[in-house]
Design a protein around this motif. Structure first.
Motif, PDB file in Angstrom:
ATOM      1  N   LEU A  37      -8.263   3.051   0.054  1.00  0.00           N
ATOM      2  CA  LEU A  37      -7.460   4.279   0.065  1.00  0.00           C
ATOM      3  C   LEU A  37      -6.605   4.385   1.334  1.00  0.00           C
ATOM      4  CD1 LEU A  37      -9.972   6.798  -1.534  1.00  0.00           C
ATOM      5  CD2 LEU A  37      -7.837   5.932  -2.537  1.00  0.00           C
ATOM      6  N   VAL A  61      -3.683   2.035   0.665  1.00  0.00           N
ATOM      7  CA  VAL A  61      -2.749   2.658  -0.290  1.00  0.00           C
ATOM      8  C   VAL A  61      -1.950   3.761   0.399  1.00  0.00           C
ATOM      9  CG1 VAL A  61      -2.580   3.997  -2.429  1.00  0.00           C
ATOM     10  CG2 VAL A  61      -4.125   2.021  -2.300  1.00  0.00           C
ATOM     11  N   SER A  62      -2.602   4.573   1.223  1.00  0.00           N
ATOM     12  CA  SER A  62      -1.906   5.648   1.947  1.00  0.00           C
ATOM     13  C   SER A  62      -0.812   5.075   2.842  1.00  0.00           C
ATOM     14  CB  SER A  62      -2.900   6.456   2.785  1.00  0.00           C
ATOM     15  OG  SER A  62      -3.801   7.155   1.946  1.00  0.00           O
ATOM     16  N   TYR A 115      -3.352   9.394   0.324  1.00  0.00           N
ATOM     17  CA  TYR A 115      -3.754   9.123  -1.051  1.00  0.00           C
ATOM     18  C   TYR A 115      -5.274   9.095  -1.080  1.00  0.00           C
ATOM     19  CZ  TYR A 115      -2.594   7.717  -5.762  1.00  0.00           C
ATOM     20  OH  TYR A 115      -2.418   7.721  -7.119  1.00  0.00           O
ATOM     21  N   LEU A 140      -8.887   6.870  -6.181  1.00  0.00           N
ATOM     22  CA  LEU A 140      -8.863   5.480  -6.627  1.00  0.00           C
ATOM     23  C   LEU A 140      -8.550   5.483  -8.122  1.00  0.00           C
ATOM     24  CD1 LEU A 140      -9.257   2.842  -5.155  1.00  0.00           C
ATOM     25  CD2 LEU A 140     -11.609   2.827  -5.927  1.00  0.00           C
ATOM     26  N   SER A 170      -3.318   3.480  -7.429  1.00  0.00           N
ATOM     27  CA  SER A 170      -3.845   2.927  -6.171  1.00  0.00           C
ATOM     28  C   SER A 170      -4.358   1.503  -6.372  1.00  0.00           C
ATOM     29  CB  SER A 170      -4.930   3.833  -5.581  1.00  0.00           C
ATOM     30  OG  SER A 170      -5.997   4.003  -6.480  1.00  0.00           O
TER      31      SER A 170
END
Length: 155
Positions: free
Chosen positions: A67, A70-71, A78, A81, A85
């Motif tokens: 995460l 992804v952020s 974000y 999941l 993502s």
């Protein structure tokens, strides 16, 4: 025995990808040969490669690290999941593997990579033939990413 230049190419490609995509400097632990691929974490990206050498790149992350990645990739917080993502995690593996392929070509090893497959679950074991090298990677905390390279064949 694998050409040490291959391992160095993998490290350089991963570092370059993390720097350009995540704006982060990764720290790599000592590479070690292992008998099989048993991912430490429950989110796994597998990318195969064929050509002058064949095998797999296997990246694993825990949910928290995934995460955070992804952020950074989306440049916004974000926290879920979900399909988006997991797609981003697969794309990071794809970009890293593409960079590895370009570095290996400079050494005279031409390879093509497969699209990424992202798997989630616990207690996974991935069967792979050939020499398997495990590389611990530290992005946000110590050894929060694990990279396995399985190599068979070669010049």
């Amino acid at each position: 025995m694998v050409d040490v230049r291959i391992v160095n190419s993998v490290l350089a490609a991963a570092q370059g990808t993390y720097e350009s995509v995540l704006q982060m400097q990764a720290q790599f632990g000592k590479p070690q040969a292992v008998k099989d691929i048993t991912p430490k974490y429950n989110i796994v990206t597998v990318i195969g490669f064929i050509g002058d050498i064949e095998g797999n790149f296997v990246y694993s992350f825990n949910e928290e690290t995934a995460l955070k990645i992804v952020s950074k990739m989306m440049m916004m917080e974000y926290n879920t999941l979900d399909e988006l993502s997991l797609s981003a995690i697969g794309e990071l593996g794809n970009m890293t593997s593409g960079s590895i392929a370009m570095n290996l070509e400079k050494l005279g090893y031409k390879i093509d990579i497969t699209p990424p497959t992202v798997i989630t679950g616990r207690d996974m074991k991935i069967t792979a033939e050939g020499l398997i090298i495990k590389l611990p990677v530290s992005l946000f905390v110590t050894e929060d990413v694990e990279l396995h390279i399985a190599i068979r064949g070669g010049k």
